[in-house]
Design a protein around this motif. Structure first.
Motif, mmCIF file in Angstrom:
data_model
loop_
_atom_site.group_PDB
_atom_site.id
_atom_site.type_symbol
_atom_site.label_atom_id
_atom_site.label_comp_id
_atom_site.label_asym_id
_atom_site.label_seq_id
_atom_site.Cartn_x
_atom_site.Cartn_y
_atom_site.Cartn_z
ATOM 1 N N HIS A 20 11.453 4.901 18.496
ATOM 2 C CA HIS A 20 11.250 3.665 17.734
ATOM 3 C C HIS A 20 10.113 3.825 16.724
ATOM 4 O O HIS A 20 10.225 3.384 15.583
ATOM 5 N N GLY A 21 9.057 4.455 17.147
ATOM 6 C CA GLY A 21 7.947 4.688 16.228
ATOM 7 C C GLY A 21 8.370 5.552 15.058
ATOM 8 O O GLY A 21 8.071 5.245 13.903
ATOM 9 N N LEU A 22 9.083 6.622 15.342
ATOM 10 C CA LEU A 22 9.560 7.489 14.260
ATOM 11 C C LEU A 22 10.471 6.708 13.317
ATOM 12 O O LEU A 22 10.341 6.798 12.085
ATOM 13 N N ALA A 23 11.365 5.929 13.871
ATOM 14 C CA ALA A 23 12.313 5.182 13.037
ATOM 15 C C ALA A 23 11.605 4.192 12.125
ATOM 16 O O ALA A 23 11.855 4.147 10.921
ATOM 17 N N THR A 24 10.716 3.415 12.690
ATOM 18 C CA THR A 24 10.085 2.354 11.895
ATOM 19 C C THR A 24 9.060 2.912 10.911
ATOM 20 O O THR A 24 9.014 2.478 9.762
ATOM 21 N N LEU A 25 8.256 3.862 11.359
ATOM 22 C CA LEU A 25 7.245 4.411 10.449
ATOM 23 C C LEU A 25 7.898 5.171 9.303
ATOM 24 O O LEU A 25 7.417 5.138 8.167
ATOM 25 N N THR A 26 8.985 5.859 9.590
ATOM 26 C CA THR A 26 9.664 6.589 8.521
ATOM 27 C C THR A 26 10.267 5.622 7.508
ATOM 28 O O THR A 26 10.078 5.759 6.304
ATOM 29 N N ARG B 132 5.692 5.152 6.010
ATOM 30 C CA ARG B 132 4.440 5.619 6.608
ATOM 31 C C ARG B 132 4.508 7.097 6.977
ATOM 32 O O ARG B 132 3.490 7.742 7.167
ATOM 33 N N LEU B 133 5.702 7.605 7.159
ATOM 34 C CA LEU B 133 5.881 9.029 7.452
ATOM 35 C C LEU B 133 6.810 9.630 6.410
ATOM 36 O O LEU B 133 7.830 9.031 6.071
ATOM 37 N N PRO B 134 6.470 10.806 5.897
ATOM 38 C CA PRO B 134 7.372 11.450 4.927
ATOM 39 C C PRO B 134 8.696 11.779 5.588
ATOM 40 O O PRO B 134 8.712 12.343 6.685
ATOM 41 N N PRO B 135 9.790 11.419 4.960
ATOM 42 C CA PRO B 135 11.107 11.522 5.599
ATOM 43 C C PRO B 135 11.620 12.946 5.784
ATOM 44 O O PRO B 135 12.451 13.197 6.655
ATOM 45 N N ARG C 125 10.301 16.819 13.592
ATOM 46 C CA ARG C 125 9.640 15.909 14.535
ATOM 47 C C ARG C 125 10.515 15.686 15.757
ATOM 48 O O ARG C 125 10.031 15.655 16.886
ATOM 49 N N VAL C 126 11.810 15.533 15.517
ATOM 50 C CA VAL C 126 12.728 15.332 16.643
ATOM 51 C C VAL C 126 12.705 16.541 17.567
ATOM 52 O O VAL C 126 12.632 16.413 18.793
ATOM 53 N N GLU C 127 12.744 17.712 16.976
ATOM 54 C CA GLU C 127 12.719 18.926 17.794
ATOM 55 C C GLU C 127 11.458 18.990 18.642
ATOM 56 O O GLU C 127 11.515 19.292 19.837
ATOM 57 N N LEU C 128 10.344 18.714 18.010
ATOM 58 C CA LEU C 128 9.076 18.755 18.743
ATOM 59 C C LEU C 128 9.074 17.739 19.883
ATOM 60 O O LEU C 128 8.682 18.035 21.020
ATOM 61 N N LEU D 120 0.828 -1.205 0.000
ATOM 62 C CA LEU D 120 0.000 0.000 0.000
ATOM 63 C C LEU D 120 0.863 1.255 0.000
ATOM 64 O O LEU D 120 1.950 1.279 0.584
ATOM 65 N N ALA D 121 0.338 2.284 -0.622
ATOM 66 C CA ALA D 121 1.026 3.579 -0.598
ATOM 67 C C ALA D 121 0.677 4.303 0.693
ATOM 68 O O ALA D 121 -0.430 4.186 1.206
ATOM 69 N N PHE D 122 1.647 5.035 1.214
ATOM 70 C CA PHE D 122 1.420 5.794 2.448
ATOM 71 C C PHE D 122 1.923 7.212 2.245
ATOM 72 O O PHE D 122 2.855 7.447 1.480
ATOM 73 N N ALA D 123 1.295 8.112 2.984
ATOM 74 C CA ALA D 123 1.797 9.479 3.063
ATOM 75 C C ALA D 123 1.940 10.147 1.705
ATOM 76 O O ALA D 123 2.837 10.948 1.477
ATOM 77 N N ASN D 124 1.076 9.797 0.778
ATOM 78 C CA ASN D 124 1.022 10.557 -0.472
ATOM 79 C C ASN D 124 -0.390 10.457 -1.066
ATOM 80 O O ASN D 124 -1.280 9.847 -0.482
#
Lengths: 196, 196
Positions: free
Chosen positions: B166-172, B176-179, B185-188, A122-126
């Motif tokens: 871990h969530g940021l690492a895996t989803l990115t 699943r998350l735009p890189p 995100r880290v700053e926040l 599946l495509a994500f984040a676009n």
DNA sequence: CTCGATTGTCTAGCGGTGCTAGGATACGAA
DNA sequence: TTCGTATCCTAGCACCGCTAGACAATCGAG
């Protein structure tokens, strides 16, 4: 014409059966147990029938993920709207959202894996992201956008919050985090991240 | 006696070769490409030799995870100690830690998967946890414990912060998350979670 | 109603997987 | 030099995802 329609209905019904059976099997025995042979046997068809509906196992996982996303969106909205009662609205909603998210992941581990851990193609984040996935993110955004705080983009805040929940969900289920402190972790997370 | 010692050394050396080769293959072509046949061929032995060192593929993954944990602990400590310079010490250290963690995950995806996504048959979060894993968590705790805030258990805070990373690492990495927004995100995350 | 074409399904098989039994071979001790 | 042990490899098992090709059922045209 009516004959053709009936056939299409039956075909769509069989497709739903495949997806539901795959999900059931995955929840019962894990995704490793979802083999094309076993799946075919459970729906009383041969393996090639599966491939007339889906390109391969990956697409079946993707289909399960989409049904899961729809369910998750509904569960999150139900939890947040039920929490909108007393004074401290936003904070209670966020807590309810976080709990509902983690509960969904815990109660539907195979579906959760299909959505976020496995490759369902599946495509994500676009813009090509399927509607159910966008909607699940939207369900998060609706509640979390309210507590992003000044000067913080609601979508960015939602991503960070989501990532934290995802990390808690996966690490807990994989045995990397002791399960008994989950509630305290949620409280800490909501308390620190959300700007009430 | 000396003969036996030599054999033991050679055997230990071959075991390290297996682990290093598995890691290399996994980083190059992904864990799916790490089959016992390919791995055996790369080290110029037959498959059963692998099974004389490890119970199965799972244990090989676990061995890679342990080397990765040692490396990660060193990388995190190096990053935090390098960031201990000017006035705003704690905040800078936490940011450096978070960046180092995500960078490690991005640069060593296969090792990261072996540690936290795949089943390497390792114990977590209890007394049987192997030393390298405990030490990696300790490396997080050393820096994060300082910014847990009053009344919050340092270990609990570290767990939450770790889960978010871990969530940021895996989803990115899973798309699943735009890189491109990782830094923001880290700053926040650091800004909201850490109590300076 | 018949008959060819199309559609649907199944059997059987391909190359691959993790893992292991059992035979061959090399080697250290007597 | 001989014997027992330790080491290693060949060959094979049951299973995987996936597909070619045979077969049967259904449909439309004459």
């Amino acid at each position: 014409m009516s004959v053709q329609e009936r056939k299409e209905r039956e075909r769509a019904s069989r497709e739903r059966l495949i997806v539901a059976t795959a999900r059931e099997l995955a929840e019962q025995q894990g995704w490793d147990a979802v083999t094309t042979r076993r799946l075919a046997e459970r729906i009383d068809y041969s393996q090639p029938v599966l491939y007339s509906h889906f390109r391969g196992k990956r697409e079946i996982i993707g289909a399960v993920a989409l049904t899961g996303a729809t369910e998750m969106a509904a569960a999150l909205r139900a939890a947040t709207s039920a929490a909108t009662s007393a004074a401290d609205g936003a904070g209670a909603r966020v807590t309810a959202l976080a709990r509902a998210y983690l509960e969904f992941a815990e109660r539907n581990p195979a579906v959760y894996d299909a959505m976020f851990q496995l490759d369902g193609g599946l495509a994500f984040a676009n813009e090509d992201t399927p509607e159910p996935l966008k909607d699940a993110f939207a369900a998060l955004l609706e509640t979390l956008g309210e507590v992003a705080g000044d000067g913080v983009h609601p979508a960015l805040f939602t991503e960070v919050f989501w990532a934290a929940l995802h990390g808690l969900a996966t690490l807990t289920r994989a045995g990397r985090l002791p399960p008994q402190d989950t509630e305290r972790r949620v409280e800490l997370l909501v308390d620190r991240l959300a700007v009430i």
